[in-house]
Design an enzyme around this catalytic site. Structure first.
Site, mmCIF file in Angstrom:
data_model
loop_
_atom_site.group_PDB
_atom_site.id
_atom_site.type_symbol
_atom_site.label_atom_id
_atom_site.label_comp_id
_atom_site.label_asym_id
_atom_site.label_seq_id
_atom_site.Cartn_x
_atom_site.Cartn_y
_atom_site.Cartn_z
ATOM 1 C CE LYS A 67 -3.582 -2.687 2.021
ATOM 2 N NZ LYS A 67 -3.872 -3.390 3.162
ATOM 3 C CD GLN A 111 -3.060 -4.916 6.444
ATOM 4 O OE1 GLN A 111 -3.177 -3.857 5.761
ATOM 5 N NE2 GLN A 111 -3.778 -5.986 5.770
ATOM 6 C CG ASP A 134 -10.946 -1.161 5.261
ATOM 7 O OD1 ASP A 134 -10.442 -1.427 4.010
ATOM 8 O OD2 ASP A 134 -10.199 -1.100 6.244
#
Ligand SMILES: NC(=O)c1ccc[n+]([C@@H]2O[C@H](COP(=O)([O-])OP(=O)(O)OC[C@H]3O[C@@H](n4cnc5c(N)ncnc54)[C@H](OP(=O)(O)O)[C@@H]3O)[C@@H](O)[C@H]2O)c1
Length: 299
Positions: A67, A111, A134
């Site tokens: 990422k 994460q 998310d």
């Protein structure tokens, strides 16, 4: 939640169905995101996606590194906090709170997974919903339900983008989703039933409460497997010529076991590859959510 299916490799099935790999879709989404990031930077705003890692899991550290590389390629800032495996719930919430209150941070993710003594869902609920890349915060689920703008759950948004990219008509067609989980089946049903040209479908959701679910999947124009039960979708569950999207997976160690049996490619008209289908689109959506959050914060 950012899951582990982040490989871009894809395998060719033995059947005749058209393959729908996620990588070109992800590239298109990332190209649009890079353009949007450049427009923001020309106004003096650097879009930013912050990450928090708890513990020393190698795979998780690897996903963070991917990422960060992607962030650099897109011209994003990517501030990062690494907490020790012994971090308390309060310390995790403090790290989230610092990013929540930092106006230079537009998106934030923790994460997954976190060490077993921590409550991941409780931590997610402390993320500022406007920074929730998310798209899993209950407020964002509510926004999705009523059609308000906000970060969209990444995998469902990735599936909609994949169908649009391959010009698969969705409006007016019958979509059957196997699974009603909070990360996938349920938000996807809300998304694909919305009144928009790339959605607007007749959506049916089946689950363990519908033991004769094949009766529904066999009539689907578009079948989405979202159960997390390896091989649950067999060729006899698929209407000939249908589009099959395999999103559900289970991991046996690092081995990926998809919901959709390989033999479905013999019956389907189009199908996602066993590896490299929906996963790459999910990761791209994190960055799209972050750049849109930066745009909304600087309107
Ligand atoms: N590709 C990606 O990037 C990505 C991202 C997110 C999730 N996923 C995968 O998507 C899958 C679903 O995720 P989730 O979080 O939504 O999972 P979940 O909450 O466990 O939901 C699974 C759903 O499947 C249904 N189901 C399970 N076994 C079934 C059976 N034998 N017959 C009929 N229905 C059955 C369950 O029914 P009940 O509700 O009746 O129990 C439930 O609704 C998982 O494999 C996950 O790894 C992939």
């Amino acid at each position: 939640m950012t899951t582990t299916s982040e490989s871009t490799e894809h395998h060719t099935p033995t059947g005749t169905a058209r393959l729908l790999p996620g990588a070109p879709v992800a590239e298109a989404v990332l190209a649009e995101t890079a353009d949007a990031a450049a427009r923001l930077r020309s106004r003096g705003i650097t879009p930013s996606l912050a990450t928090i890692l708890v513990g020393d899991d190698d795979a998780s550290a690897g996903y963070i590194a991917i990422k960060q590389r992607q962030a650099a390629a897109l011209g994003f800032a990517s501030p990062h906090v690494h907490l020790p495996a012994t971090a308390t719930q309060a310390e995790l919430h403090q790290a989230i709170a610092r990013f929540n209150s930092d106006p230079a941070v537009h998106g934030l993710l923790v994460q997954y997974p976190v060490p077993g003594h921590l409550d991941y869902d409780a931590a997610l609920q402390t993320i500022d919903p406007d920074k929730d890349v998310d798209g899993m915060h209950p407020l964002n689920m509510g926004r999705l339900a009523v059609g308000l703008p906000g970060p969209l759950p990444c995998t469902p948004a990735g599936i909609e983008a994949l169908l649009a990219y391959y010009e698969i008509p969705v409006a007016g067609r019958e979509v059957v989703i196997l699974g009603r989980g909070a990360t996938l089946g349920r938000p996807l049903a809300m998304l694909l039933a919305q009144k928009r040209p790339t959605a607007n479908a007749a959506v049916t959701v089946v689950h363990t409460g519908v033991p004769d679910w094949p009766r529904y999947t066999r009539r689907a124009d578009i079948l989405v497997a979202a159960a997390g039960v390896p091989g649950i979708v067999q060729p006899e569950h698929v209407k000939p010529g249908a589009v099959v999207i395999g999103a559900g997976v289970r991991y046996d160690g690092r081995r990926l076991l998809p919901d959709v049996d390989e033999a479905c490619a013999e019956v389907a008209g189009a199908i996602t590859p066993r590896v490299g289908g929906v996963g790459p689109t999910t990761v791209a959506m994190l960055f799209r959510n972050a750049v849109r959050a930066a745009e909304r914060a600087n309107q």
